[in-house]
Scaffold this motif. Structure first.
Motif: not given
Length: 121
Positions: A30-39, A86-95
């Motif tokens: 999903v998009p997030y703050a100018g990046d894309e990744g997984w929540w 709850v751990a809030d994790i956003f793994i960037s898909a940029a790399s």
């Protein structure tokens, strides 16, 4: 690809029923703050048991299976941004080679060492 389809595919590849709805988290890019990744939102108590993450990219037609062994991440509250235990994790898909949690308040934890396999669909 859905969570249930991915769980079935991984379990068939492993030749066991290791993944189930309780120990497996699913996330699409999903998009997030100018990046894309997984929540991922993981209750801190879940880190005491084996966890499986299935992170999917519809655009790339691929999903990855990540496995974190029970208690492998000690003190997750100090590694990730947390709210209400709850751990809030956003793994960037940029790399794709460096699957890092990029949220402010975390430690930029790198998840790439937990990748078990990649599946195309």
């Amino acid at each position: 690809m859905t969570k249930n389809e991915a769980i079935k595919r991984v379990n068939e590849a492993l030749g066991s029923n290791a993944l189930n709805d309780r120990n497996t988290q699913w996330s699409n890019v999903v998009p997030y703050a100018g990046d894309e990744g997984w929540w991922l939102n993981i209750p801190l108590s879940n880190f005491k048991q084996e966890l499986h993450f299935l992170i999917s990219s519809e655009k790339a037609k691929v999903f990855r299976h990540l496995k974190i062994k029970a208690s492998e991440i000690l003190s997750p509250a100090t590694k990730f941004r947390c709210k209400d235990q709850v751990a809030d994790i956003f793994i960037s898909a940029a790399s794709p080679r460096k699957l890092a949690d990029v949220l402010p308040g975390g430690t930029k934890h790198n998840f790439s060492k937990y990748v078990v396999a990649e599946y195309r669909f």
